[in-house]
Design an enzyme around this catalytic site. Structure first.
Site, mmCIF file in Angstrom:
data_model
loop_
_atom_site.group_PDB
_atom_site.id
_atom_site.type_symbol
_atom_site.label_atom_id
_atom_site.label_comp_id
_atom_site.label_asym_id
_atom_site.label_seq_id
_atom_site.Cartn_x
_atom_site.Cartn_y
_atom_site.Cartn_z
ATOM 1 N N ASP A 96 47.024 34.291 25.216
ATOM 2 C CA ASP A 96 46.680 35.746 24.311
ATOM 3 C C ASP A 96 45.197 35.786 24.545
ATOM 4 O OD1 ASP A 96 47.600 37.812 22.462
ATOM 5 O OD2 ASP A 96 46.248 37.103 21.128
ATOM 6 N N LYS A 134 37.661 39.120 41.211
ATOM 7 C CA LYS A 134 37.859 39.062 39.766
ATOM 8 C C LYS A 134 38.481 37.774 39.049
ATOM 9 C CE LYS A 134 39.983 40.752 35.658
ATOM 10 N NZ LYS A 134 41.200 40.328 35.142
ATOM 11 N N PHE A 179 43.874 45.593 34.929
ATOM 12 C CA PHE A 179 44.744 46.018 34.100
ATOM 13 C C PHE A 179 43.954 46.162 32.608
ATOM 14 C CE2 PHE A 179 45.694 41.721 33.667
ATOM 15 C CZ PHE A 179 46.040 41.577 32.475
#
Length: 201
Positions: free
Chosen positions: A74, A180, A157
């Site tokens: 999460d 990244k 995203f």
């Protein structure tokens, strides 16, 4: 050999998020692991009712049947001027506002309303490893930086085009994936997991 090494195992990525699955596939690419997803085993998407990243990450892991090893996470964007919001509500905030761009626009306007000129933010992640029905371990990662407007870049995203990590001039959305993926919050958490449960090829 440590019986808990993940190498040569089948691991379920407890997610239905295509971007997140891609990131885990990249992180696990250098290891001999067979990856499947929650969709592959018809596991349901999980309602994130936890009050912390850790609680939600564990909820996702527990949604996968105990006959599987699974990895879940999460994660979210925490904006200092908004007392850490959207945090655990990052994805839900985007859905509520009609998409990622719309939610970034809303967040930027909320910061301006504060009139504090504080654009500091961080990405935070908790990865959970569930070893069948035996045990659950969690690993956290954070990367600091600041948000920028307008969003820049089409890579990544979520809030990636909105966030510039400390020490860089590009947003996550402008960085190529292989760069990244080696410095973000998920990587920080993953390295803690890999140190204990993975063997480099």
């Amino acid at each position: 050999m440590n019986q808990f090494f993940l190498n040569n195992k089948t691991v379920v990525i407890a997610s239905h998020n295509a971007g997140k699955i891609l990131e885990f596939e990249s992180l696990l690419n250098n290891y001999n692991i067979h990856i499947i997803t929650a969709s592959d085993i018809n596991a349901p998407d999980v309602e994130e009712v936890g009050k912390t990243f850790k609680e939600n990450s564990i909820l996702k892991a527990k949604s996968i049947p105990d006959k599987h090893i699974c990895i879940s996470d999460d994660s979210g964007l925490c904006v200092d001027a908004l007392d850490g919001f959207p945090g655990i509500y990052s994805a839900r905030f985007a859905k509520k506002n009609g998409g990622w761009y719309e939610s970034m626009d809303k967040l930027y306007k909320l910061i301006l309303q504060k009139k504090v000129k504080n654009f500091n933010a961080s990405f935070y992640c908790v990865i959970t490893l569930k070893w069948y029905d035996k045990w659950i371990k969690t690993f956290s990662g954070r990367i600091n930086g600041h948000i920028t407007w307008p969003p820049r870049g089409s890579n990544g995203f979520g809030y990636d085009p909105f966030f510039i990590p400390a020490g860089f001039n590009q947003t996550f959305g402008e960085m190529i994936h292989k760069e990244k993926i080696k410095l973000d919050h998920r990587y920080v958490a993953f390295k803690k997991l890999s140190k204990l449960y993975l063997i480099d090829n």
